[in-house]
Motif scaffolding. Structure first.
Motif, PDB file in Angstrom:
ATOM      1  N   TYR A 124      31.183  40.472  39.104  1.00  0.00           N
ATOM      2  CA  TYR A 124      32.080  39.324  38.874  1.00  0.00           C
ATOM      3  C   TYR A 124      31.854  38.791  37.464  1.00  0.00           C
ATOM      4  O   TYR A 124      30.710  38.714  37.002  1.00  0.00           O
ATOM      5  CB  TYR A 124      31.751  38.263  39.916  1.00  0.00           C
TER       6      TYR A 124
ATOM      7  N   ARG B 124      42.385  40.086  42.304  1.00  0.00           N
ATOM      8  CA  ARG B 124      41.010  40.012  41.781  1.00  0.00           C
ATOM      9  C   ARG B 124      40.935  39.055  40.599  1.00  0.00           C
ATOM     10  O   ARG B 124      39.848  38.650  40.194  1.00  0.00           O
ATOM     11  CB  ARG B 124      40.530  41.406  41.361  1.00  0.00           C
TER      12      ARG B 124
ATOM     13  N   GLN C  31      37.064  39.274  39.816  1.00  0.00           N
ATOM     14  CA  GLN C  31      36.158  39.738  40.871  1.00  0.00           C
ATOM     15  C   GLN C  31      36.184  41.257  40.940  1.00  0.00           C
ATOM     16  O   GLN C  31      37.170  41.897  40.571  1.00  0.00           O
ATOM     17  CB  GLN C  31      36.614  39.169  42.220  1.00  0.00           C
TER      18      GLN C  31
END
Lengths: 117, 115
Positions: free
Chosen positions: B18, B64, B80
Motif C-alpha cells: 500500500y 485500488r 492499495q
C-alpha cells in the motif's frame, strides 16, 4: 470522447532558429481551451500558452505563438529565436468547459524538442 | 509564493504493498487535480477535487485507487495492492477556484516504482 494527437515524437532545431510543433485534436464541443505545456527534465509542467476556442486571434507569448485552425482542429506551436533552455518535452492539451467551469486536461503524447548550439 | 509540492519525490515499493502520495496545493487554491503520467505518455486525468469533495473521479482506473482531501487543502492519493503497471509519475495540480480562466499549476510529481 476528446483526443489529442501529436505526430512528431522528436524534433530538433538550431539555436536562434524557428521550429513548429504540430497538434491535432478531435472533439464535438464548440467551446473549449487549448494549451501547450513544457515539461523539462525536472518533471514540472509549465504552461507555455493558452488559446480560447471562441477567439479567432491566435495567442502569442513573447517568442511563442500558435496557429489555431478551429475548422481543421489543428493547434500548432511556433517557437521563434529558439534558446537552449527551450529543450524539453512539449505537450498539447485540450480542456472542455463543463457548464463554463474548468475541466480536466487531456494531453497528447508529447514532442521531445532538442535545441542544438 | 510557494508552488505545488508533492512528497515523496520518489517512492519504490513492492508489488502488493500500500502507498500514499501527498500533494500540497498552492495556498488558497480550492481546485485540485491528480494526473498519472506513464513512461513516454502524456499525463492522464485521475480525479478532481473542489474543496473537500471529489467533483469528478471518472479517471480512477479501478477501486485500488482512492484519494482524499479532508480539509480542502492537502490531498493524499492512496493505492492499495500495488501492481507493476501502477509504476508512473503521479502529478498534482491546483487552480484558484476551478474557473475556466484559472491556470492549473503543477507540482514536480512523485515517481512511483513498483517492483
Amino acid at each position: 470522447a476528446q483526443t489529442v494527437t501529436q505526430s512528431q515524437p522528436e524534433m530538433s532545431v538550431q539555436e536562434a532558429e524557428t521550429v513548429t510543433l504540430s497538434c491535432t485534436y478531435d472533439t464535438s464541443e464548440n467551446n473549449y481551451y487549448l494549451f501547450w505545456y513544457k515539461q523539462p527534465p525536472s518533471r514540472q509542467m509549465i504552461l507555455v500558452i493558452r488559446q480560447e476556442a471562441y477567439k479567432q486571434q491566435n495567442a502569442t507569448e513573447n517568442r511563442f505563438s500558435v496557429n489555431f485552425q478551429k475548422a481543421a482542429k489543428s493547434f500548432s506551436l511556433k517557437i521563434s529565436d529558439s534558446q537552449l533552455g527551450d529543450t524539453a518535452m512539449y505537450f498539447c492539451a485540450f480542456m472542455k468547459l463543463p457548464r463554463g467551469s474548468q475541466g480536466n486536461l487531456i494531453f497528447g503524447k508529447g514532442t521531445k524538442l532538442s535545441v542544438k548550439p | 509564493g510557494a508552488g505545488v509540492s508533492q512528497t515523496p519525490s520518489n517512492k519504490v515499493t513492492e508489488k502488493g504493498k500500500y502507498v500514499e502520495l501527498r500533494c500540497d496545493p498552492i495556498s488558497g487554491h480550492t481546485a485540485l487535480y491528480w494526473y498519472r503520467q506513464s513512461l513516454g505518455q502524456g499525463p492522464e486525468f485521475l480525479i478532481y477535487f473542489q474543496g473537500t469533495g471529489a467533483a469528478d473521479d471518472s479517471g480512477l482506473p479501478n477501486d485500488r485507487f482512492f484519494a482524499v482531501r479532508p480539509e480542502g487543502s492537502v490531498s493524499t492519493l492512496k493505492i492499495q495492492r500495488t501492481e507493476r503497471g501502477d509504476s508512473a509519475v503521479y502529478l498534482c495540480a491546483s487552480s484558484l477556484m476551478g474557473l475556466a480562466d484559472n491556470e492549473q499549476f503543477f507540482g514536480p510529481g512523485t515517481r512511483l516504482t513498483v517492483l
